[in-house]
Design an enzyme around this catalytic site. Structure first.
Site, PDB file in Angstrom:
ATOM      1  N   GLY A  77     -21.022   6.242   3.740  1.00  0.00           N
ATOM      2  CA  GLY A  77     -20.045   6.530   2.960  1.00  0.00           C
ATOM      3  C   GLY A  77     -20.397   6.562   1.427  1.00  0.00           C
ATOM      4  O   GLY A  77     -20.987   5.778   1.034  1.00  0.00           O
ATOM      5  N   LYS A  97       1.105  -1.047   0.042  1.00  0.00           N
ATOM      6  CA  LYS A  97       0.067  -0.147  -0.080  1.00  0.00           C
ATOM      7  C   LYS A  97       0.812   1.209   0.020  1.00  0.00           C
ATOM      8  O   LYS A  97       1.858   1.192   0.514  1.00  0.00           O
ATOM      9  CB  LYS A  97      -0.879   0.194   1.270  1.00  0.00           C
ATOM     10  CG  LYS A  97      -2.305   0.817   1.209  1.00  0.00           C
ATOM     11  CD  LYS A  97      -3.073   0.007   0.287  1.00  0.00           C
ATOM     12  CE  LYS A  97      -4.454   0.716   0.373  1.00  0.00           C
ATOM     13  NZ  LYS A  97      -5.465  -0.171  -0.146  1.00  0.00           N
ATOM     14  N   GLY A 116     -18.436   7.587  -1.194  1.00  0.00           N
ATOM     15  CA  GLY A 116     -17.400   7.842  -2.435  1.00  0.00           C
ATOM     16  C   GLY A 116     -17.518   6.782  -3.343  1.00  0.00           C
ATOM     17  O   GLY A 116     -18.637   6.124  -3.409  1.00  0.00           O
ATOM     18  N   ASN A 117     -16.332   6.516  -4.203  1.00  0.00           N
ATOM     19  CA  ASN A 117     -16.495   5.442  -5.326  1.00  0.00           C
ATOM     20  C   ASN A 117     -17.141   4.041  -4.781  1.00  0.00           C
ATOM     21  O   ASN A 117     -18.350   3.693  -5.459  1.00  0.00           O
ATOM     22  CB  ASN A 117     -15.054   5.065  -5.575  1.00  0.00           C
ATOM     23  CG  ASN A 117     -15.215   3.926  -6.947  1.00  0.00           C
ATOM     24  OD1 ASN A 117     -15.553   2.909  -6.629  1.00  0.00           O
ATOM     25  ND2 ASN A 117     -14.893   4.305  -7.936  1.00  0.00           N
ATOM     26  N   ALA A 118     -16.846   3.489  -3.703  1.00  0.00           N
ATOM     27  CA  ALA A 118     -17.429   2.250  -3.288  1.00  0.00           C
ATOM     28  C   ALA A 118     -18.849   2.459  -2.824  1.00  0.00           C
ATOM     29  O   ALA A 118     -19.600   1.575  -3.174  1.00  0.00           O
ATOM     30  CB  ALA A 118     -16.666   1.525  -2.018  1.00  0.00           C
ATOM     31  N   GLY A 119     -19.010   3.320  -1.931  1.00  0.00           N
ATOM     32  CA  GLY A 119     -20.432   3.395  -1.300  1.00  0.00           C
ATOM     33  C   GLY A 119     -21.443   3.935  -2.326  1.00  0.00           C
ATOM     34  O   GLY A 119     -22.865   3.497  -2.388  1.00  0.00           O
TER      35      GLY A 119
HETATM   36  N1  GLU Z   1      -7.234   0.371  -3.063  1.00  0.00           N
HETATM   37  C1  GLU Z   1      -8.011  -0.755  -3.391  1.00  0.00           C
HETATM   38  C2  GLU Z   1      -8.074  -1.951  -2.160  1.00  0.00           C
HETATM   39  O1  GLU Z   1      -7.825  -1.638  -0.934  1.00  0.00           O
HETATM   40  C3  GLU Z   1      -7.434  -1.810  -4.634  1.00  0.00           C
HETATM   41  C4  GLU Z   1      -6.239  -2.076  -4.799  1.00  0.00           C
HETATM   42  C5  GLU Z   1      -5.732  -2.460  -6.169  1.00  0.00           C
HETATM   43  O2  GLU Z   1      -6.511  -2.558  -7.016  1.00  0.00           O
HETATM   44  O3  GLU Z   1      -4.561  -2.883  -6.123  1.00  0.00           O
HETATM   45  O4  GLU Z   1      -8.270  -3.102  -2.415  1.00  0.00           O
END
Ligand code: GLU
Length: 415
Positions: free
Chosen positions: A215, A105, A217-220
């Protein structure tokens, strides 16, 4: 800072599963120690001509299953401890869905809402300038995370191009379609969550559930769209400014239009609630899709949902998962619930490597297969061992990793 709580949660959850598997303490130490930590300073010439130096991180936690993989978070509160937890979670997420990646990350301490497009571009390019030597399609592959977008990925892949002199699309995922991106990557986190949620609903025999989403954002937001399309009743949604609630169901398209106009869901018709109140609403499905540590031992007893879909990273602590389990509430853990994002990232990387783009339908079908398989594997351990789904996911993943430690001879290493 939040980061240290997250690391404590991450290790507590890991140890719980490791104890069930009677893992050796030395192996626990090995698997909870990040392989590589990179800390950089990124100088940016701001629009007013001042020079500002941003702190950037990348942690490559574990690369035993393949190149490390995980997003980059741009956030004012991100710190090294938080990135460490997120990189650790990526390791287990990629193992649960069985894609050939390790975990990593990245993060940059900044507030993208206060940066101009020009400054954001310079910062994104600066991150790659500093990280160039440590990343690549066979080493470590970044992607979007909180406040990083396909446009940010496009700047990053373009910056990488300057170092190599040719396009290397597989060095990053979550790119725009026009620049080596994959169909379905934009909605993949939510889509993967929907697939596992449908499996869980079948187990509970729930049809047409009511849903509350924390939330937007993109996911919510994408989850709200996809679930509303299925005819599920979205009774509450929230963003950082607060929550709105309507027991008759919200019109998601109208909420999105309101958010686009006013920058918040708050102020849309319906009753207003706090984010904390949203979490305790009576509903069938609760979707925490914001940040970590939202459901803890403090409020777990007040949760009134039947299923929790952990779309954010780390929204439910291991202690809370245990309390919920005792109340017969199933919390589908983040490393399973939100793994759709990285799974389609894997598909994107494969398409970049073979130079052939799959259709939207092909991506969706492949994602569905992966998510259902992962759900079934975790559910089996949950039933067999009578433990919460979070611990079950770790038991399943650690067993897989343990086999690799054996095959690689790591259990015998004496350095
Ligand atoms: N940021 C996303 C996660 O937390 C996607 C990570 C990715 O696609 O490498 O899973």
């Amino acid at each position: 800072m939040a980061g240290s709580n997250e690391w404590e949660s991450a290790v507590t959850q890991f140890r719980k599963a490791a104890d069930i598997l009677k893992l050796d303490e030395s192996i626990i130490q090995f698997l909870t120690s990040p392989r590589r930590i990179i800390n950089v300073s990124i100088p940016v010439r701001m629009d007013d001509d001042s020079l500002k130096v941003f702190q950037g991180f990348r942690i490559q936690f574990n690369d035993l299953r393949g190149p490390t993989k995980g997003g980059i978070r741009f956030h004012p509160d991100v710190d090294m401890e938080e990135v460490k937890s997120l990189a650790f979670w990526m390791t287990w997420k990629n193992t649960v869905v069985d894609i050939p990646f390790g975990g990593a990350k990245g993060g940059v301490i900044c507030n993208p809402k206060e940066l101009s497009q020009n400054e954001l571009e310079k910062l994104s390019r600066g991150y790659i300038q500093e990280m160039y030597q440590f990343i690549g399609p066979e080493k470590d592959i970044p992607a979007p995370d909180v406040y990083t977008t396909p446009q940010v990925m496009a700047w990053m892949v373009d910056e990488y191009h300057k170092f190599t002199g040719h396009n290397v699309f597989g060095m990053i995922t979550g790119k725009p379609l026009e620049m080596g991106g994959s169909h379905g990557r934009d909605i993949a986190t939510a889509q993967g969550g929907v697939f596992v949620l449908e499996e869980a609903l079948k187990k509970f025999g729930i049809k047409n559930p009511t849903v509350a989403i924390q939330g937007f954002g993109n996911a919510g937001l994408t989850a709200a769209i996809l679930l509303a399309k299925k005819g599920f009743k979205i009774i509450a949604v929230s963003d950082s400014k607060g929550a709105i609630y309507d027991e008759k169901g919200l019109d998601v398209d109208k909420v999105i239009a309101h958010k686009n106009k006013t920058k918040s869901v708050v102020g849309f018709s319906g009753k207003e609630l706090s984010n904390e109140e949203l979490l305790e609403l009576k509903c069938d499905v609760l979707v925490p899709a914001a940040l970590a540590n939202q459901i803890t031992d403090v409020n777990a007893n007040n949760i009134n949902a039947k299923i929790i879909l952990e779309l954010a990273n780390g929204p439910v602590t291991p202690q809370a998962r245990e309390i919920l389990f005792k109340k017969n509430i199933m919390s589908i853990p983040d490393i399973l619930a939100n793994a759709g994002g990285v799974t389609v990232s894997y598909f994107e990387w494969v398409q970049n490597n073979i130079g052939y783009a799959w259709s939207k339908e092909e991506v969706e079908t492949k994602l569905k297969v992966k998510m259902i398989e992962a759900f079934d594997n975790v559910y089996k351990v949950y039933k067999e061992k009578n433990i919460d789904m979070g611990t079950a996911a770790y038991v399943f993943a650690i067993e897989k990793m343990d086999k690799i430690l054996e095959l690689r001879g790591i259990k015998k290493i004496h350095r």
